[in-house]
Write a protein that holds these residues in place. Structure first.
Motif, PDB file in Angstrom:
ATOM      1  N   MET A 184       0.835  -1.174   0.000  1.00 22.95           N
ATOM      2  CA  MET A 184       0.000   0.000   0.000  1.00 22.95           C
ATOM      3  C   MET A 184       0.879   1.237   0.000  1.00 22.95           C
ATOM      4  SD  MET A 184      -2.938   1.074   2.717  1.00 22.95           S
ATOM      5  CE  MET A 184      -1.936   1.691   4.049  1.00 22.95           C
ATOM      6  N   LYS A 185       0.635   2.140  -0.932  1.00 18.37           N
ATOM      7  CA  LYS A 185       1.402   3.377  -1.007  1.00 18.37           C
ATOM      8  C   LYS A 185       0.744   4.442  -0.140  1.00 18.37           C
ATOM      9  CE  LYS A 185       3.538   6.591  -4.036  1.00 18.37           C
ATOM     10  NZ  LYS A 185       4.479   6.632  -5.044  1.00 18.37           N
ATOM     11  N   THR A 186       1.563   5.105   0.661  1.00 14.25           N
ATOM     12  CA  THR A 186       1.083   6.145   1.555  1.00 14.25           C
ATOM     13  C   THR A 186       0.898   7.441   0.780  1.00 14.25           C
ATOM     14  OG1 THR A 186       2.303   5.117   3.353  1.00 14.25           O
ATOM     15  CG2 THR A 186       1.625   7.378   3.685  1.00 14.25           C
ATOM     16  N   ALA A 187      -0.207   8.135   1.024  1.00 13.71           N
ATOM     17  CA  ALA A 187      -0.453   9.419   0.361  1.00 13.71           C
ATOM     18  C   ALA A 187       0.632  10.418   0.719  1.00 13.71           C
ATOM     19  CB  ALA A 187      -1.817   9.954   0.771  1.00 13.71           C
ATOM     20  N   LYS A 188       0.949  11.269  -0.228  1.00 12.19           N
ATOM     21  CA  LYS A 188       1.989  12.277  -0.016  1.00 12.19           C
ATOM     22  C   LYS A 188       1.472  13.370   0.921  1.00 12.19           C
ATOM     23  CE  LYS A 188       5.195  15.154  -2.528  1.00 12.19           C
ATOM     24  NZ  LYS A 188       5.689  15.568  -3.815  1.00 12.19           N
ATOM     25  N   PRO A 189       2.189  13.621   2.024  1.00  8.12           N
ATOM     26  CA  PRO A 189       1.772  14.679   2.947  1.00  8.12           C
ATOM     27  C   PRO A 189       1.871  16.052   2.293  1.00  8.12           C
ATOM     28  CG  PRO A 189       3.458  13.285   3.930  1.00  8.12           C
ATOM     29  CD  PRO A 189       3.360  12.916   2.489  1.00  8.12           C
ATOM     30  N   THR A 190       1.022  16.960   2.709  1.00  8.83           N
ATOM     31  CA  THR A 190       1.048  18.301   2.138  1.00  8.83           C
ATOM     32  C   THR A 190       1.977  19.236   2.904  1.00  8.83           C
ATOM     33  OG1 THR A 190      -0.880  18.915   3.448  1.00  8.83           O
ATOM     34  CG2 THR A 190      -1.277  18.115   1.210  1.00  8.83           C
ATOM     35  N   ARG A 191       2.303  18.905   4.150  1.00  8.34           N
ATOM     36  CA  ARG A 191       3.151  19.795   4.941  1.00  8.34           C
ATOM     37  C   ARG A 191       4.174  18.986   5.720  1.00  8.34           C
ATOM     38  NH1 ARG A 191       3.496  22.882   9.951  1.00  8.34           N
ATOM     39  NH2 ARG A 191       1.947  21.568  10.937  1.00  8.34           N
ATOM     40  N   TRP A 192       5.419  19.399   5.588  1.00 12.07           N
ATOM     41  CA  TRP A 192       6.519  18.810   6.348  1.00 12.07           C
ATOM     42  C   TRP A 192       7.054  19.877   7.300  1.00 12.07           C
ATOM     43  CZ3 TRP A 192       8.150  13.758   5.893  1.00 12.07           C
ATOM     44  CH2 TRP A 192       7.624  13.030   4.822  1.00 12.07           C
ATOM     45  N   VAL A 193       7.477  19.459   8.483  1.00 17.60           N
ATOM     46  CA  VAL A 193       7.977  20.365   9.508  1.00 17.60           C
ATOM     47  C   VAL A 193       9.390  19.946   9.878  1.00 17.60           C
ATOM     48  CG1 VAL A 193       7.628  21.184  11.869  1.00 17.60           C
ATOM     49  CG2 VAL A 193       5.658  20.730  10.403  1.00 17.60           C
ATOM     50  N   LYS A 194      10.307  20.918   9.900  1.00 11.65           N
ATOM     51  CA  LYS A 194      11.687  20.614  10.273  1.00 11.65           C
ATOM     52  C   LYS A 194      11.756  20.337  11.773  1.00 11.65           C
ATOM     53  CE  LYS A 194      15.156  22.410   8.233  1.00 11.65           C
ATOM     54  NZ  LYS A 194      16.260  23.210   7.724  1.00 11.65           N
ATOM     55  N   SER A 195      12.440  19.296  12.125  1.00 14.91           N
ATOM     56  CA  SER A 195      12.611  18.938  13.525  1.00 14.91           C
ATOM     57  C   SER A 195      13.380  20.021  14.270  1.00 14.91           C
ATOM     58  CB  SER A 195      13.375  17.618  13.632  1.00 14.91           C
ATOM     59  OG  SER A 195      13.791  17.388  14.959  1.00 14.91           O
ATOM     60  N   THR A 196      12.980  20.271  15.496  1.00 13.61           N
ATOM     61  CA  THR A 196      13.715  21.226  16.326  1.00 13.61           C
ATOM     62  C   THR A 196      15.076  20.666  16.714  1.00 13.61           C
ATOM     63  OG1 THR A 196      12.636  20.381  18.317  1.00 13.61           O
ATOM     64  CG2 THR A 196      11.628  22.295  17.244  1.00 13.61           C
ATOM     65  N   TYR A 197      15.296  19.375  16.476  1.00  6.24           N
ATOM     66  CA  TYR A 197      16.584  18.756  16.784  1.00  6.24           C
ATOM     67  C   TYR A 197      17.537  18.792  15.592  1.00  6.24           C
ATOM     68  CZ  TYR A 197      14.142  17.206  20.893  1.00  6.24           C
ATOM     69  OH  TYR A 197      13.415  17.189  22.056  1.00  6.24           O
ATOM     70  N   SER A 198      17.102  19.337  14.461  1.00  6.83           N
ATOM     71  CA  SER A 198      17.977  19.475  13.298  1.00  6.83           C
ATOM     72  C   SER A 198      18.992  20.577  13.569  1.00  6.83           C
ATOM     73  CB  SER A 198      17.171  19.835  12.050  1.00  6.83           C
ATOM     74  OG  SER A 198      16.376  18.761  11.652  1.00  6.83           O
ATOM     75  N   SER A 199      20.184  20.385  13.065  1.00  4.67           N
ATOM     76  CA  SER A 199      21.215  21.410  13.257  1.00  4.67           C
ATOM     77  C   SER A 199      20.960  22.573  12.305  1.00  4.67           C
ATOM     78  CB  SER A 199      22.609  20.835  13.017  1.00  4.67           C
ATOM     79  OG  SER A 199      22.774  20.488  11.669  1.00  4.67           O
ATOM     80  N   GLY A 200      21.425  23.749  12.671  1.00  2.00           N
ATOM     81  CA  GLY A 200      21.212  24.930  11.851  1.00  2.00           C
ATOM     82  C   GLY A 200      22.231  25.105  10.748  1.00  2.00           C
ATOM     83  N   ASP A 201      23.248  24.249  10.678  1.00  2.12           N
ATOM     84  CA  ASP A 201      24.306  24.420   9.685  1.00  2.12           C
ATOM     85  C   ASP A 201      24.054  23.656   8.393  1.00  2.12           C
ATOM     86  OD1 ASP A 201      24.789  21.793  10.375  1.00  2.12           O
ATOM     87  OD2 ASP A 201      26.726  22.163  11.283  1.00  2.12           O
ATOM     88  N   GLY A 202      22.876  23.054   8.254  1.00  4.06           N
ATOM     89  CA  GLY A 202      22.546  22.344   7.020  1.00  4.06           C
ATOM     90  C   GLY A 202      23.037  20.919   6.971  1.00  4.06           C
ATOM     91  N   GLY A 203      23.675  20.435   8.018  1.00  2.00           N
ATOM     92  CA  GLY A 203      24.205  19.079   8.002  1.00  2.00           C
ATOM     93  C   GLY A 203      23.197  18.012   8.373  1.00  2.00           C
ATOM     94  N   GLN A 204      22.403  18.278   9.388  1.00  2.28           N
ATOM     95  CA  GLN A 204      21.433  17.299   9.868  1.00  2.28           C
ATOM     96  C   GLN A 204      20.047  17.925   9.807  1.00  2.28           C
ATOM     97  OE1 GLN A 204      22.824  16.453  13.781  1.00  2.28           O
ATOM     98  NE2 GLN A 204      24.494  15.179  13.085  1.00  2.28           N
ATOM     99  N   CYS A 205      19.348  17.688   8.715  1.00  2.00           N
ATOM    100  CA  CYS A 205      18.039  18.312   8.505  1.00  2.00           C
ATOM    101  C   CYS A 205      16.976  17.233   8.385  1.00  2.00           C
ATOM    102  CB  CYS A 205      18.051  19.177   7.260  1.00  2.00           C
ATOM    103  SG  CYS A 205      19.279  20.487   7.331  1.00  2.00           S
ATOM    104  N   VAL A 206      16.217  17.062   9.430  1.00  2.00           N
ATOM    105  CA  VAL A 206      15.182  16.038   9.465  1.00  2.00           C
ATOM    106  C   VAL A 206      13.823  16.717   9.518  1.00  2.00           C
ATOM    107  CG1 VAL A 206      14.239  14.119  10.802  1.00  2.00           C
ATOM    108  CG2 VAL A 206      16.710  14.421  10.642  1.00  2.00           C
ATOM    109  N   GLU A 207      12.893  16.217   8.708  1.00  2.00           N
ATOM    110  CA  GLU A 207      11.529  16.736   8.704  1.00  2.00           C
ATOM    111  C   GLU A 207      10.559  15.596   8.974  1.00  2.00           C
ATOM    112  OE1 GLU A 207      11.658  20.347   5.490  1.00  2.00           O
ATOM    113  OE2 GLU A 207      11.375  18.329   4.702  1.00  2.00           O
ATOM    114  N   TRP A 208       9.395  15.961   9.485  1.00  2.00           N
ATOM    115  CA  TRP A 208       8.339  14.978   9.676  1.00  2.00           C
ATOM    116  C   TRP A 208       7.006  15.602   9.282  1.00  2.00           C
ATOM    117  CZ3 TRP A 208       4.707  14.375  13.999  1.00  2.00           C
ATOM    118  CH2 TRP A 208       4.650  15.480  14.828  1.00  2.00           C
ATOM    119  N   ALA A 209       5.984  14.765   9.104  1.00  2.00           N
ATOM    120  CA  ALA A 209       4.674  15.212   8.629  1.00  2.00           C
ATOM    121  C   ALA A 209       3.634  15.037   9.742  1.00  2.00           C
ATOM    122  CB  ALA A 209       4.273  14.416   7.386  1.00  2.00           C
TER     123      ALA A 209
END
Length: 68
Positions: A1-26
């Motif tokens: 089963m294919k999951t529907a594509k989310p319309t909004r992703w949010v960057k984790s507050t635990y992601s680093s600000g230097d562009g190295g560790q950028c994690v998002e969730w829906a």
């Protein structure tokens, strides 16, 4: 089963600000389906993880420990 594509992703507050560790969730997708989708924000069309609520909570605990 294919999951529907989310319309909004949010960057984790635990992601680093230097562009190295950028994690998002829906958050709306998680609320609607119980599936926690996680992706690398630098590759928005790339692969994503589909986690259970328990697995997502474990990922958050891991991120908190890694920041300290």
């Amino acid at each position: 089963m294919k999951t529907a594509k989310p319309t909004r992703w949010v960057k984790s507050t635990y992601s680093s600000g230097d562009g190295g560790q950028c994690v998002e969730w829906a958050p709306e997708h998680a609320a609607a389906t119980g599936e926690y989708l996680v992706r690398d924000s630098k590759a928005p069309d790339g692969p994503r993880l589909t986690l259970t609520g328990e697995a997502f909570a474990g990922l958050v605990r891991f991120a908190r420990r890694a920041i300290v």
